[in-house]
Design a protein around this motif. Sequence first.
Motif, PDB file in Angstrom:
ATOM      1  N   VAL A  47       1.178  -0.865   0.028  1.00 56.54           N
ATOM      2  CA  VAL A  47       0.013   0.255   0.099  1.00 56.54           C
ATOM      3  C   VAL A  47       0.835   1.370  -0.226  1.00 56.54           C
ATOM      4  CG1 VAL A  47      -1.512   1.697   1.414  1.00 56.54           C
ATOM      5  CG2 VAL A  47      -1.877  -1.160   1.239  1.00 56.54           C
ATOM      6  N   LEU A  48       1.558   1.087   0.871  1.00 58.11           N
ATOM      7  CA  LEU A  48       2.688   2.237   0.559  1.00 58.11           C
ATOM      8  C   LEU A  48       3.465   2.980  -0.007  1.00 58.11           C
ATOM      9  CD1 LEU A  48       4.027   2.272   4.577  1.00 58.11           C
ATOM     10  CD2 LEU A  48       1.880   3.725   3.652  1.00 58.11           C
ATOM     11  N   LEU A  94      -4.727   0.448  -1.116  1.00 52.65           N
ATOM     12  CA  LEU A  94      -5.206  -0.992  -0.254  1.00 52.65           C
ATOM     13  C   LEU A  94      -6.346  -1.630  -0.929  1.00 52.65           C
ATOM     14  CD1 LEU A  94      -5.139  -2.215   2.390  1.00 52.65           C
ATOM     15  CD2 LEU A  94      -7.018  -0.755   3.655  1.00 52.65           C
ATOM     16  N   SER A  95      -7.870  -0.979  -1.229  1.00 51.02           N
ATOM     17  CA  SER A  95      -8.816  -2.113  -1.721  1.00 51.02           C
ATOM     18  C   SER A  95      -8.460  -2.446  -3.034  1.00 51.02           C
ATOM     19  CB  SER A  95      -9.922  -1.411  -1.906  1.00 51.02           C
ATOM     20  OG  SER A  95     -10.172  -0.740  -2.870  1.00 51.02           O
ATOM     21  N   MET A  96      -7.488  -2.373  -3.340  1.00 58.46           N
ATOM     22  CA  MET A  96      -7.299  -3.103  -4.977  1.00 58.46           C
ATOM     23  C   MET A  96      -5.803  -3.412  -4.753  1.00 58.46           C
ATOM     24  SD  MET A  96      -8.215  -2.726  -7.687  1.00 58.46           S
ATOM     25  CE  MET A  96      -7.771  -3.858  -9.106  1.00 58.46           C
ATOM     26  N   VAL A  97      -5.317  -3.784  -3.919  1.00 58.32           N
ATOM     27  CA  VAL A  97      -3.862  -4.547  -3.937  1.00 58.32           C
ATOM     28  C   VAL A  97      -4.508  -5.618  -2.634  1.00 58.32           C
ATOM     29  CG1 VAL A  97      -2.374  -4.951  -2.061  1.00 58.32           C
ATOM     30  CG2 VAL A  97      -2.086  -2.394  -3.198  1.00 58.32           C
ATOM     31  N   GLY A 141      -3.583  -1.356  -8.473  1.00 53.70           N
ATOM     32  CA  GLY A 141      -3.805  -0.621  -7.555  1.00 53.70           C
ATOM     33  C   GLY A 141      -3.791   1.544  -7.547  1.00 53.70           C
ATOM     34  N   VAL A 142      -2.410   1.706  -8.323  1.00 54.47           N
ATOM     35  CA  VAL A 142      -1.600   3.113  -8.622  1.00 54.47           C
ATOM     36  C   VAL A 142      -2.633   3.072  -9.795  1.00 54.47           C
ATOM     37  CG1 VAL A 142      -0.014   4.087  -9.728  1.00 54.47           C
ATOM     38  CG2 VAL A 142      -0.330   2.716  -8.308  1.00 54.47           C
ATOM     39  N   ALA A 185      -0.405 -11.602  -5.563  1.00 56.42           N
ATOM     40  CA  ALA A 185       0.110 -10.501  -4.806  1.00 56.42           C
ATOM     41  C   ALA A 185       0.352 -11.427  -3.152  1.00 56.42           C
ATOM     42  CB  ALA A 185      -0.886  -9.941  -4.688  1.00 56.42           C
ATOM     43  N   GLN A 186      -0.502 -12.548  -2.757  1.00 55.57           N
ATOM     44  CA  GLN A 186      -0.275 -12.627  -1.462  1.00 55.57           C
ATOM     45  C   GLN A 186      -0.532 -11.970  -0.426  1.00 55.57           C
ATOM     46  OE1 GLN A 186       1.550 -15.544  -3.082  1.00 55.57           O
ATOM     47  NE2 GLN A 186       2.630 -14.753  -3.764  1.00 55.57           N
TER      48      GLN A 186
END
Lengths: 341, 330, 701
Positions: C500-501, C624-627, C562-563, C635-636
């Motif tokens: 996320v970061l 976050l929601s996409m990851v 996510g991006v 993406a584990q």
Amino acid sequence: MTAALSVDSLWKIFGTRADKIIGTPDAELSRADLKAKTNCVVGVKDVSFEVAPGEVFVVMGLSGSGKSTLVRLLTRLIEPTSGTVSLNGMDITSASASQLRDVRRKQVSMVFQHFGLLPHRQVIDNVAYGLEVRGVSKKERRAKASEIVELVGLQGYEKSYPDQLSGGMQQRVGLARALAGDPEMLLFDEPFSALDPLIRRDMQNEVIRLHRELGKTMVFITHDLAEALKLGDRIMILRDGEIVQIGTPDEVVAQPADDYVKDFVSEVPKAHVLTLKWVMREPRPGESMDGPALPVSTIVRHAARAAIASEAPIRVMDGDTMVGVVDEEDIMRVVVAEEEQ
Amino acid sequence: MRIARSRGARLGALAVVASVALSACGGGGSIDEQTQANEEQAAESGGECGDLNMAVNPWVGFQASAYVVGTVAEQQLGCTVNYKDLKEDVSWQGFGTGEVDVVIEDWGHPDLEKKFFADQGDGSAEDFGPQGNVGIIGWFVPPWLAEEHPDILEWSNLNKYAKEFATSESGGQGQFIGADPSYVQFDEAIVSNLDLDFKVVFSGSEAASIEAFRKAEENKEWVIGYWYEPQYFNAEVAMQRVALPAYEDGCQDDPQTVACDYPETELKKIVGSDWAASDSTAVSLVQNFEWTNEDQNVVAGYIASDGMSPEEAAAKWIEENQDKVDAWLE
Amino acid sequence: MSETSAGSGIAARGLVESERLTNPAPKKPVEPGAPPPGVEDAGISRWIPALGILLVWIAVWSFTKGNNTLALPGREHTDLHQSLTDFNNRLLAGRETNPVMQFTNGISDILRTVFDWLQRLFVRPNLPRPVPEIGWLGIVAVATWVGYAIASWRIALLVLVSFLSFGVFGYWEDSLDLLIVTGMAVGISLLVGLPLAVLAGTSVRANKAITVVLDFMQTMPTFVYLVPVVLFFGIGVGGAVVSTLIYAVPPLVRIGGFGIREVSTTTIEATDSAGQTYWQRLFKVQLPMARKTIIVGLNQTTLAALSMATIAAYINGPGLGKPVINALVANDFGKSFVPGVLIVVMAVMLDRTTTAASERSEKVARGGGGNLRVRRIALAATGVIALVAVFLSRRDLSLAEFPTYTIGSKVADAADSTMSGFIDLVGGLAESVKNGISYGFLNPMQSLLAESPWWLAGLGIVALAVVFGGVRALLTTVVCLAGIWFLDLWHDAMLTLTMVLVGTVLVMVLALVFGVWMARNRWVDIGIRPLLDAGQTIPPFVYLIPVLALFGFSRFTAIVAGVVYAAPAAIKLVADGVKAVSPTTIEAGRSTGQTTWQEITKVQLPMAKGSLVLATNQGLLYVLSMVVIGGLVGAQALGYDVALGISRSEEWGKGAAGGLTIVLLGVMLDRITRAAAEVRRDDGPTTRRAFNVRLPIGPPR
């Protein structure tokens, strides 16, 4: 005769546990000190007055003086903290919700500074709103509303929507809405301060006309002294929620209760407000007593011509009794004093 | 002006609809006639089929089985087939609510059987026998790797090559491509219990694994992963199986301690008990359905390699194998 | 879609009101004579202590790394997870007797029955009829007529073209299914949401309580809803409608409540003084005056519903999401492209229609809308045509079943070959970008966060939260971290946090570059904005596929997705923030002779800091929601745990714990950034305002 409106020791303190303050020494604190100590703000402080039926009673003060709060306390749009308000002898402060609703529906109407019209309704339905909430049938209320629309000079605009009207016309709608329920009393909360000066003058004249025609009791809130002097039978001056002075316009101008009021009235053209009562004097020995007679309530300005035309001083009469005299010089003193300021 | 324009637009809109409608005309016939025909057919076949809720688990082989049975049910029995794209577990939960009637290809779920079969669970599901396919799960490498490093086909040599399999995802260890999380799998346990220097990275889907294997074979990349048969892709790239310690009964009972290879599994049909007890004409079809790994690979190949829709693929196979289909319908 | 920005404009204004409620004492100008206010900020940038904390962290990490990381391998679970799983099993086993389960299953049954009925009416053969009760021609005609009736002939045309495109591209049934699910969810949203909106609009206390719940609902990534929803409402239509509903209600309640609250107090007083009752006030004053805002809320709710109904395909929700998710499983970009585009078409159609309907109703309410009689006649006439079309579609087979065209598959093939050509072209480059960022940035960061002992990572996060968010953020951060620790997925949470970061950093780089560019150049804005709007409408699954094809299954794929998902919102926020800097200030700056670079860095960006923080906040939550969804493509971490929990019943507990952990992570990030916005006094009230009316996470807004 009972007073149309009677207010007795009315308090409004904003803040939590405000009701606990009244009666304690804290209540005597100044507004700023009370705020610092209890975080409560005084809106209206121990106010009492009476309004006679048919009277135009003006409440005047600067912003923050509590005048708008006061007028809202009268029909409990804001709940008072303590004290009583009676309308025609009926205690409003202890009225139940439905009694209160009834009072608002039938006895007292209000006109607001920012009009408060319903943008999704036509003029006619805005005017009829008070009748509608009472449950008057559509036909009947529309008939009544069109009468009132005509009375305030809006005929032809019945089907317009508020945002199609100018500010002055919108306030006429507000006035009509207040009149439609045929209340005994009208409350005005700075109704004309959002209007430009020319329209304001028209509207003031309109109120005077309506008062003459309908004879309703009126409580009129304003921050404009000229307006207060022009409309008011009596004026109450508020400062920081407290009464500073209650009196007729000429009393207020001639005998300001303190420096605050004095400062207020200093710019008023006194010749336009003061009556002979405030300039007359005892006749000097040997003065001629055959000048014209004028009633004591004559405005100074109106007496000027008679005073100049006559050699002898004017005799000031209260009924058949002479209460004093006024000569040219007395009148000039009022007028000139004003110009020198 | 405004009105004229809006009228023009409305006319234009009408014209568009009319032209689409006209272009559609010509085929078909009266709806009433077909309704009548449907009613007659239902009467003839001696019972209604009604709805058939067919779970479709997320791999192409399953799709092949499900759509072949579904298409037969639709075409020959007049069923209304509802295909439901579900994971294995979720499908089983659907038996109880009537969301799912048939899971056509089950790879062995002892835990679910315990929950939903009558002997231990709530009895919402039952075993409807084998469907003919034999499932093989295991660890596979692309053929080039097996050819150049034959010893890699023995698990004990894997650590020797671990570094070669490292990627940005595997944190210095070798990368092992895990599968869709819903599949039957014990790879993480096997890796750790056999002390292999590998990290399981989940591809997430069959297609993603295939893509990785295909690329690996083309570019001679080092790749190892979870794989299985029947599998149409093996015809394109013959993935080679790595031998793990042989399977023995019970060695996979505790998921945490698994250190052995996967067993050969006879794939079976699981159906909802309520549906099985109903008089739907599709019950016997599902009961009789049986085919081979080759059959499935053909249909799966139609779908995945030739880009046919599952319906088209199934219809094509049915046409080519009418004799087999007839046997199911007896 | 300019309408959506109009919506958020209203939303932004909403904050003024709620701010007044939460902060009763607004900052007052200092009265003359009073002592000057104390210096609030020592002036030291917060980045310096942050850097210090980081250095200490790294120092301690260097000799403790790998210890106590609380890592839990993919298929292992703890006793806590097991007891959650047992809880799930007990609930499932007792679904015949448990009153709660019976209630929720009953709701599910009702939803399924209604859906089934609607399907037989519109979509699938109502046996023994070979076709639905109303054929395509009838549906198209009625929908077009409705567009005309509630909005205008332009909208009718849009509806017509949209519906025809559903059929012509070969997704007639899926499109109608999606519309039905969306419609059901919106309908129930109205039933549930309007009373709540009234409550929130008329009672300060209720508003506070409702806002807390809505904040929570909107911080939760969409994917996480699915776990509990499947448990209580099952798979398929029931679960799909309920999860859609949960996602779609908040905008209506928030915006509707705001609209009611916003009704001028003078009007309320004026009408109160006429002696109206509570209900008269509600129905004659508040609701009519708030109508336009309420419809804006409805618009947002509709679009949110559409977006979530697509994701619900993951639990077998009917509609266009299914072909998209199937294409994801099959790794087939072409097959996802056409339904993806149709979802956008549908979103545009619904957006424009509801917006135009709201404008029209407002116009009519104020006496506009043209000649009533002419319109009535036109409506009646077109209505008759629609009815005739319905009749014909009930009789003639070709007017009932949408004809088959090949154009859909041709477009899919073209999209596919374009995509593979593109991948062939840039595949190598993509690989090296992925490796560069993974080895250079992602892995070191992950190593620091996830390989630290849990107590070190926890302390580090708390310290950083205090630096950026002040004491305000401290409590929430500690509570959230404790919760994460308790749920036994600490290591996975740190992995997800890393992604996320990293994703948010990339988002902010894009947002700064494009946002400033858009704000400074009108043409760039005009060119890019529609792309951003469309980007916010595309269901997230759709862009997972090309990204997956480009980067393979990896954390990086999830980050890039996510991006892509978060960037449009963040770019728009930054652009609007920079644009809002007063021209006077810029002129004053220019008069001192500053360079363009100085203007951007010393005037525009500092003054738009509020927007930057808000963009970061939204960026974090979107990424976050996409990851989490990225858990499906290798993406584990937490996303994988949730996917595992949904797909394997024996891991349900772990999935549920993963879902809760994600929520805690989201709440933590949200609160820290919000607090960071409030710490900065010099931003003025704008940031705080913007936070108070939250937008739903996920497109479209």
